[in-house]
Design a protein around this motif. Structure first.
Motif, short mmCIF file in Angstrom:
data_model
loop_
_atom_site.label_atom_id
_atom_site.label_comp_id
_atom_site.label_asym_id
_atom_site.label_seq_id
_atom_site.Cartn_x
_atom_site.Cartn_y
_atom_site.Cartn_z
N VAL A 121 18.23 48.41 52.58
CA VAL A 121 17.88 49.65 53.28
C VAL A 121 17.99 50.84 52.34
O VAL A 121 17.09 51.69 52.29
N VAL A 122 19.08 50.94 51.61
CA VAL A 122 19.26 52.07 50.69
C VAL A 122 18.23 52.02 49.58
O VAL A 122 17.65 53.05 49.21
N PHE A 139 26.23 50.53 47.20
CA PHE A 139 25.24 49.46 47.24
C PHE A 139 24.10 49.69 46.25
O PHE A 139 23.55 48.75 45.69
N VAL A 140 23.73 50.94 46.05
CA VAL A 140 22.69 51.30 45.08
C VAL A 140 23.22 52.52 44.31
O VAL A 140 23.01 53.66 44.72
N VAL A 162 17.45 58.97 56.82
CA VAL A 162 18.87 59.20 57.10
C VAL A 162 19.32 58.31 58.24
O VAL A 162 20.37 57.66 58.16
N ASP A 163 18.54 58.24 59.30
CA ASP A 163 18.89 57.40 60.45
C ASP A 163 18.97 55.93 60.05
O ASP A 163 19.86 55.21 60.48
N GLY A 164 18.04 55.49 59.22
CA GLY A 164 18.04 54.10 58.77
C GLY A 164 19.27 53.76 57.94
O GLY A 164 19.88 52.70 58.12
N ILE A 165 19.62 54.66 57.03
CA ILE A 165 20.81 54.42 56.20
C ILE A 165 22.06 54.42 57.06
O ILE A 165 22.93 53.55 56.93
N ARG A 166 22.17 55.38 57.96
CA ARG A 166 23.34 55.43 58.85
C ARG A 166 23.44 54.16 59.69
O ARG A 166 24.52 53.60 59.86
N ALA A 167 22.32 53.71 60.21
CA ALA A 167 22.33 52.50 61.03
C ALA A 167 22.81 51.31 60.21
O ALA A 167 23.61 50.50 60.69
#
Length: 77
Positions: free
Chosen positions: A72-73, A39-40, A53-58
């Motif tokens: 997000v990324v 994506f990026v 890390v949690d945000g990207i995983r989510a």
């Protein structure tokens, strides 16, 4: 004496496993990095906070669409 040595070896082994588990949750796996890089492509995904890390995983695993994942990324860079 054998019991003492065996007990010490077990404690050392468990301590190593515990420290590996705590660091693993704070970093993305190579598979997660590869997926996020779709994506990026030039994203720096190495020194992230636990929240990042949690945000990207989510975003990767919770069924968001590709534009949301890209957002997000991108936000962590």
């Amino acid at each position: 004496m054998k019991t003492l040595i065996a007990s010490t070896a077990m404690i050392v082994a468990l301590a190593g496993s515990a420290s590996a588990m705590t660091t693993a949750k704070d970093t993305l796996t190579s598979l997660e990095k590869a997926e996020a890089s779709r994506f990026v492509p030039n994203a720096d995904l190495d020194n992230l906070t636990a929240e990042q890390v949690d945000g990207i995983r989510a975003s990767l695993f919770n069924g968001e669409d590709n534009d949301q994942r890209k957002g997000v990324v991108s936000a962590v860079n």
